[in-house]
Design a protein around this motif. Structure first.
Motif, PDB file in Angstrom:
ATOM      1  N   GLY A   1      39.198 -21.119 -50.759  1.00 34.35           N
ATOM      2  CA  GLY A   1      38.984 -19.974 -51.639  1.00 34.35           C
ATOM      3  C   GLY A   1      38.886 -18.668 -50.875  1.00 34.35           C
ATOM      4  O   GLY A   1      39.722 -17.765 -51.040  1.00 34.35           O
ATOM      5  N   PRO A   2      37.874 -18.529 -50.004  1.00 35.87           N
ATOM      6  CA  PRO A   2      37.780 -17.297 -49.206  1.00 35.87           C
ATOM      7  C   PRO A   2      38.992 -17.075 -48.294  1.00 35.87           C
ATOM      8  O   PRO A   2      39.309 -15.938 -47.955  1.00 35.87           O
ATOM      9  CB  PRO A   2      36.509 -17.528 -48.378  1.00 35.87           C
ATOM     10  CG  PRO A   2      35.703 -18.498 -49.169  1.00 35.87           C
ATOM     11  CD  PRO A   2      36.701 -19.401 -49.823  1.00 35.87           C
ATOM     12  N   ALA A   3      39.673 -18.177 -47.919  1.00 36.78           N
ATOM     13  CA  ALA A   3      40.869 -18.029 -47.078  1.00 36.78           C
ATOM     14  C   ALA A   3      42.048 -17.505 -47.877  1.00 36.78           C
ATOM     15  O   ALA A   3      43.078 -17.131 -47.293  1.00 36.78           O
ATOM     16  CB  ALA A   3      41.230 -19.362 -46.446  1.00 36.78           C
ATOM     17  N   GLN A   4      41.913 -17.471 -49.203  1.00 38.34           N
ATOM     18  CA  GLN A   4      42.951 -16.962 -50.103  1.00 38.34           C
ATOM     19  C   GLN A   4      44.274 -17.690 -49.909  1.00 38.34           C
ATOM     20  O   GLN A   4      45.350 -17.094 -49.957  1.00 38.34           O
ATOM     21  CB  GLN A   4      43.134 -15.451 -49.903  1.00 38.34           C
ATOM     22  CG  GLN A   4      41.866 -14.657 -50.210  1.00 38.34           C
ATOM     23  CD  GLN A   4      42.021 -13.177 -49.972  1.00 38.34           C
ATOM     24  OE1 GLN A   4      42.926 -12.733 -49.261  1.00 38.34           O
ATOM     25  NE2 GLN A   4      41.131 -12.398 -50.568  1.00 38.34           N
ATOM     26  N   GLY A   5      44.154 -19.000 -49.670  1.00 35.32           N
ATOM     27  CA  GLY A   5      45.350 -19.823 -49.566  1.00 35.32           C
ATOM     28  C   GLY A   5      46.094 -19.708 -48.257  1.00 35.32           C
ATOM     29  O   GLY A   5      47.121 -20.371 -48.065  1.00 35.32           O
ATOM     30  N   ARG A   6      45.586 -18.902 -47.331  1.00 32.04           N
ATOM     31  CA  ARG A   6      46.255 -18.750 -46.031  1.00 32.04           C
ATOM     32  C   ARG A   6      45.689 -19.757 -45.043  1.00 32.04           C
ATOM     33  O   ARG A   6      44.514 -20.117 -45.110  1.00 32.04           O
ATOM     34  CB  ARG A   6      46.087 -17.324 -45.508  1.00 32.04           C
ATOM     35  CG  ARG A   6      46.817 -16.279 -46.340  1.00 32.04           C
ATOM     36  CD  ARG A   6      46.531 -14.884 -45.838  1.00 32.04           C
ATOM     37  NE  ARG A   6      45.108 -14.564 -45.949  1.00 32.04           N
ATOM     38  CZ  ARG A   6      44.580 -13.430 -45.520  1.00 32.04           C
ATOM     39  NH1 ARG A   6      45.350 -12.516 -44.931  1.00 32.04           N
ATOM     40  NH2 ARG A   6      43.286 -13.191 -45.659  1.00 32.04           N
ATOM     41  N   SER A   7      46.532 -20.192 -44.152  1.00 30.45           N
ATOM     42  CA  SER A   7      46.124 -21.194 -43.169  1.00 30.45           C
ATOM     43  C   SER A   7      45.999 -20.562 -41.789  1.00 30.45           C
ATOM     44  O   SER A   7      46.262 -19.370 -41.606  1.00 30.45           O
ATOM     45  CB  SER A   7      47.154 -22.335 -43.130  1.00 30.45           C
ATOM     46  OG  SER A   7      48.425 -21.831 -42.761  1.00 30.45           O
ATOM     47  N   GLY A   8      45.610 -21.381 -40.824  1.00 33.24           N
ATOM     48  CA  GLY A   8      45.579 -20.952 -39.431  1.00 33.24           C
ATOM     49  C   GLY A   8      44.546 -19.874 -39.166  1.00 33.24           C
ATOM     50  O   GLY A   8      43.547 -19.714 -39.871  1.00 33.24           O
ATOM     51  N   VAL A   9      44.797 -19.105 -38.106  1.00 35.28           N
ATOM     52  CA  VAL A   9      43.854 -18.090 -37.656  1.00 35.28           C
ATOM     53  C   VAL A   9      43.631 -17.020 -38.712  1.00 35.28           C
ATOM     54  O   VAL A   9      42.493 -16.578 -38.952  1.00 35.28           O
ATOM     55  CB  VAL A   9      44.356 -17.453 -36.346  1.00 35.28           C
ATOM     56  CG1 VAL A   9      43.451 -16.297 -35.931  1.00 35.28           C
ATOM     57  CG2 VAL A   9      44.414 -18.489 -35.230  1.00 35.28           C
TER      58      VAL A   9
END
Length: 510
Positions: free
Chosen positions: A215-223
């Motif tokens: 959720g807080p990553a907004q669907g982005r992966s990695g660093v």
């Protein structure tokens, strides 16, 4: 000092350059072929030296040891013949020594050509690859585990970097007493050993956190995703800060500096990129007595009346969110590609300084300052509002940012500082274009005592002075990629009339 493939290297030989135009476009097979030819020449020179030594041994000295053999020659003639023969013998031996020395230089040149072609990078050992994979996997597990613990775990991940930086800055104060020297040596050895794998560690840690908190990553992966999660924590936890990105900038006077005077360079332009970079030390409270969160904007007028600008931005001055935006919260926001206070503050300073749309602006940043400068230059629309003349970063993780074509960009990094790897990329993974050059130096491989000492300390390896030395060594090598981009940037840093405005940057939401 002389470099050796089997030992430590002269400081200049620890420099590696990526990107730019010139040698990087040369066919690597041709470089390897040239290295083979030079190595073959070394073998031929050694063979010639052997022949010279053989000739010197075959020389016959008339009457030497057998006076009766030359009874028919006058004594003066015998003495002259003996002197000439011995002179020839000495000359042959001297030629042999010179040939061997030339062969050694050819060997070294061949080795350097192979290194320039990237063979050492390509020949990374299987063991190093395995260690790198294990570091990534282990860090991923740590990131996922902490992320799965929720707010407390995420706060722990965020504290890892701050605690490490605080420990380094405190020197040996935390170790105390007789154990300080031993602990310092162990820490230095660990820093040197782990530095090459810091990018893998960051990659794994970021990926683990992003996976645990989608959720807080907004669907982005990695660093990028992991940094987004940490930025969310920094904004949402009341004890750390708030979600407000409001900033203000205030002009500073001499009375605002610790010693009652502004830096001496404020009325002179920089004669080189290295000089401009070295001035950033004056903007840190500990080194130059500037208030926390200070940036500098310098106006330069040339002999033709043309106006240009230089913006100097220092790095992180607080691991935790602070009253100014040069803090740990901004660090993770920048790595995550989110809105941040530092770039907003620099833009406000540009407006207050009166920078015109057609006037060239050069950005020079250290650490966080370099990320902020690169983020601004790369931001959509910024290059349309301002004429960017150049960008210099030192110890800044800027690999994911795409700078505009035509803008000369120079990145300076060392593996041992770790900070440059906070984007999960090593220097070799930075974008390589004719306008964008990365200079990296391995401090632990250097024969210099100062470099070796810095290699065991994140603080020393990350220092402005270390990056200035890296640049000086790279320029001293005469690498056309470095000299070309540094020359383009440096041409905008001086003027006949110079004035500097210092700004305190502050958050309005605290």
């Amino acid at each position: 000092m002389v470099s050796s493939p089997d030992g430590r290297l002269a400081p200049a030989d620890t420099v590696t350059v990526y990107g730019g135009s010139g040698p990087s476009s040369v066919d690597l097979d041709s470089v390897r072929w040239a290295a083979a030819l030079v190595t073959g020449a070394a073998d031929d020179l050694r063979a010639a030296a052997v022949h010279c030594l053989g000739v010197s041994g075959d020389l016959v000295v008339p009457g030497a040891g057998r006076a009766e053999a030359a009874w028919w020659l006058p004594a003066e003639a015998v003495a002259e013949a003996v002197a000439r023969a011995r002179a020839l013998e000495a000359a042959a031996q001297d030629v042999a020594r010179r040939l061997i020395a030339s062969a050694d230089r050819c060997d070294l040149l061949g080795w350097r050509l192979l290194r320039a072609a990237g063979l050492y990078d390509e020949a990374e050992s299987t063991a190093e690859r395995v260690v790198g994979a294990l570091v990534t996997a282990g860090a991923f597990g740590v990131g996922a585990a902490f992320g799965g613990l929720g707010w407390a775990g995420l706060a722990g991940v965020g504290a890892l970097g701050g605690a490490g930086a605080a420990g380094q800055a405190a020197g040996g104060a935390l170790t105390g007493g007789a154990s300080q020297a031993a602990t310092g040596q162990l820490g230095a050895a660990a820093a040197r050993g782990l530095a090459p794998f810091s990018d893998e560690a960051v990659t794994g840690l970021g990926a683990g956190v992003a996976l645990a908190q989608p959720g807080p990553a907004q669907g982005r992966s990695g660093v990028t995703g992991g940094a987004g999660v940490l930025a969310h924590v920094a904004r949402e936890l009341p004890v750390l800060g708030n979600d407000d990105h409001g900033v203000r900038v205030t002009r500073l006077g001499a009375e605002d500096f610790a010693d009652g005077t502004v830096p001496a360079w404020s009325r002179t332009g920089a004669r080189s990129v290295g000089e401009a970079l070295s001035r950033i030390d004056s903007l840190y409270p500990q080194q130059g007595g500037a208030p926390a969160g200070t940036v500098a904007v310098q106006r330069l007028t040339g002999s033709d009346g043309a106006v240009s600008w230089t913006v100097l931005i220092p790095g992180t001055q607080s691991a935790l969110p602070a009253e100014h935006p040069l803090d740990g919260r901004t660090d993770v926001e920048l790595v995550a590609g989110q809105a941040d206070g530092a770039t907003a503050a620099v833009e406000r300073a540009l407006v207050d300084s009166g920078v015109g749309p057609g006037e060239p602006v050069t950005f020079v940043g250290h650490s966080l300052g370099g990320i902020a400068a690169a983020a601004l230059v790369s931001r959509a629309g910024f290059a349309e509002r301002y004429r960017v003349a150049g960008l210099v970063t030192a110890g800044s993780p800027t690999g994911p940012l795409a700078t505009p074509p035509g803008v000369p960009v120079l990145h300076l990094e060392t593996p041992e500082e770790i900070v440059s790897h906070a984007d999960g990329r090593s220097a070799s993974e930075n974008p390589r274009t004719p306008d964008r050059v990365t200079v990296v130096r391995s401090l632990r491989d250097s024969a210099s005592a100062a470099d070796r000492a810095a290699s065991g300390s994140v603080v020393q390896a990350h220092a402005v002075t270390t990056h200035v030395r890296t640049l000086d060594l790279a320029i001293g090598l005469g690498d056309p990629r470095v000299t070309e981009v540094a020359g383009r940037i440096g041409s905008r840093l001086d003027g006949t009339a110079v004035s500097t405005t210092f700004y305190r940057t502050e958050r309005t939401g605290r």
